[in-house]
Design a protein around this motif. Structure first.
Motif, PDB file in Angstrom:
ATOM      1  N   ILE A 152       1.156  -1.142  -0.048  1.00  0.00           N
ATOM      2  CA  ILE A 152      -0.013   0.389  -0.205  1.00  0.00           C
ATOM      3  C   ILE A 152       0.797   1.160  -0.183  1.00  0.00           C
ATOM      4  O   ILE A 152       1.049   1.277   1.182  1.00  0.00           O
ATOM      5  N   ASN A 172      -5.295  -6.846  11.602  1.00  0.00           N
ATOM      6  CA  ASN A 172      -6.085  -8.230  12.626  1.00  0.00           C
ATOM      7  C   ASN A 172      -7.333  -7.229  13.076  1.00  0.00           C
ATOM      8  O   ASN A 172      -8.081  -7.107  12.084  1.00  0.00           O
ATOM      9  N   ASP A 194      -1.470 -10.536  12.443  1.00  0.00           N
ATOM     10  CA  ASP A 194      -0.489  -9.862  11.668  1.00  0.00           C
ATOM     11  C   ASP A 194       0.036  -8.919  12.258  1.00  0.00           C
ATOM     12  O   ASP A 194       0.513  -8.074  13.546  1.00  0.00           O
ATOM     13  N   ALA A 196       2.162  -5.303  11.125  1.00  0.00           N
ATOM     14  CA  ALA A 196       2.185  -4.130  10.060  1.00  0.00           C
ATOM     15  C   ALA A 196       3.803  -3.049   9.953  1.00  0.00           C
ATOM     16  O   ALA A 196       4.464  -3.135  10.811  1.00  0.00           O
ATOM     17  N   LEU A 252       5.652   0.342   7.909  1.00  0.00           N
ATOM     18  CA  LEU A 252       5.745   0.521   6.698  1.00  0.00           C
ATOM     19  C   LEU A 252       6.730   1.653   7.522  1.00  0.00           C
ATOM     20  O   LEU A 252       7.560   2.186   8.662  1.00  0.00           O
ATOM     21  N   LEU A 310       3.336   0.286   2.802  1.00  0.00           N
ATOM     22  CA  LEU A 310       2.449  -0.166   4.259  1.00  0.00           C
ATOM     23  C   LEU A 310       2.565  -1.515   3.542  1.00  0.00           C
ATOM     24  O   LEU A 310       1.761  -1.371   2.711  1.00  0.00           O
ATOM     25  N   PHE A 311       2.388  -2.463   4.231  1.00  0.00           N
ATOM     26  CA  PHE A 311       2.621  -4.008   4.157  1.00  0.00           C
ATOM     27  C   PHE A 311       2.048  -4.407   5.224  1.00  0.00           C
ATOM     28  O   PHE A 311       3.276  -4.827   6.291  1.00  0.00           O
ATOM     29  N   ILE A 312       0.235  -5.316   5.229  1.00  0.00           N
ATOM     30  CA  ILE A 312       0.338  -5.917   5.946  1.00  0.00           C
ATOM     31  C   ILE A 312       0.875  -7.603   6.395  1.00  0.00           C
ATOM     32  O   ILE A 312       0.825  -8.666   5.636  1.00  0.00           O
ATOM     33  N   VAL A 313       2.043  -8.400   7.114  1.00  0.00           N
ATOM     34  CA  VAL A 313       2.312 -10.086   7.218  1.00  0.00           C
ATOM     35  C   VAL A 313       0.858 -10.274   7.588  1.00  0.00           C
ATOM     36  O   VAL A 313       0.851 -10.400   9.039  1.00  0.00           O
ATOM     37  N   PRO A 314       0.187 -11.476   7.103  1.00  0.00           N
ATOM     38  CA  PRO A 314      -1.181 -12.085   7.607  1.00  0.00           C
ATOM     39  C   PRO A 314      -0.631 -12.471   8.986  1.00  0.00           C
ATOM     40  O   PRO A 314       0.527 -13.588   9.143  1.00  0.00           O
ATOM     41  N   ILE A 329       3.915  -2.353  13.781  1.00  0.00           N
ATOM     42  CA  ILE A 329       2.360  -2.151  14.469  1.00  0.00           C
ATOM     43  C   ILE A 329       2.133  -3.185  14.918  1.00  0.00           C
ATOM     44  O   ILE A 329       1.834  -4.295  13.745  1.00  0.00           O
ATOM     45  N   GLU A 330       2.114  -3.559  15.824  1.00  0.00           N
ATOM     46  CA  GLU A 330       1.222  -4.780  16.633  1.00  0.00           C
ATOM     47  C   GLU A 330       1.281  -5.135  17.684  1.00  0.00           C
ATOM     48  O   GLU A 330       1.098  -4.157  18.149  1.00  0.00           O
TER      49      GLU A 330
END
Lengths: 120, 120
Positions: free
Chosen positions: A5, A27, B49, B51, B53, B76-80, B98-99
């Protein structure tokens, strides 16, 4: 697999003010981009903190007792749960808001409540 | 009242690689700055998940099946949850992660596990 993104590219996809757009989920939390200009209304979120991360421009968040914070690009501020706040942007500001899915922009529903869970 | 967090200023306060520093909390989540350089190890987070950034530089996150994402500043990328991943930074990269509070950088504890919940 999740997409990469690019926040600047995403911000080009809309122009409305005070209408947050979801760009990602973590989440049960969402990352939302919003463009702000002018004065919003006083409101609070009873069940959650709310993160503001400035992407461009400047944002003032008025707080109780005449206090305020002034935020510029690259600055992060967490409005604590239950604290009244009023965002004010003299000129257009783009901000990323991070909060649990389902939070509405006005705290309680009224005529300035934006449609929720709108993705770009 | 919470402080205003200038991410560039916070990033100047440490130099270690692969050692995330907490800058803010949002409910039971944390915002962490980390400087990355070189190759990390394959790991996964079974319960959440994660995040990423990018604040400066570039980061590759290798993923299962030979896939990878290449991230630059403002992306931004979210690792599941539960997905194996391996961060690789050819040159130094600063990232905000961010977690949920309590997540450790290596998934499971080993010799590369950083001290957790270290604030700057």
């Amino acid at each position: 697999m999740n997409p990469v993104i690019n926040l600047k590219d995403k911000a080009k996809l809309f122009s409305e003010h005070w209408s947050p757009k979801v760009v990602a989920e973590l989440n049960d939390y969402q990352f939302k981009l919003a463009k702000l200009k002018g004065e919003f209304e006083w409101h609070q979120h009873d069940d959650t903190d709310e993160a503001f991360l400035i992407q461009s421009g400047q944002l003032t968040i008025e707080l109780p007792d005449g206090k305020a914070v002034h935020l510029s690009e690259g600055e992060l501020f967490i409005v604590p749960k239950g604290v009244m706040h009023k965002p004010v942007a003299k000129t257009e500001c783009t901000v990323m808001i991070i909060e649990p899915k389902g939070v509405i922009n006005t705290g309680e529903t009224n005529e300035r409540t934006a449609e929720n869970d709108v993705w770009i």
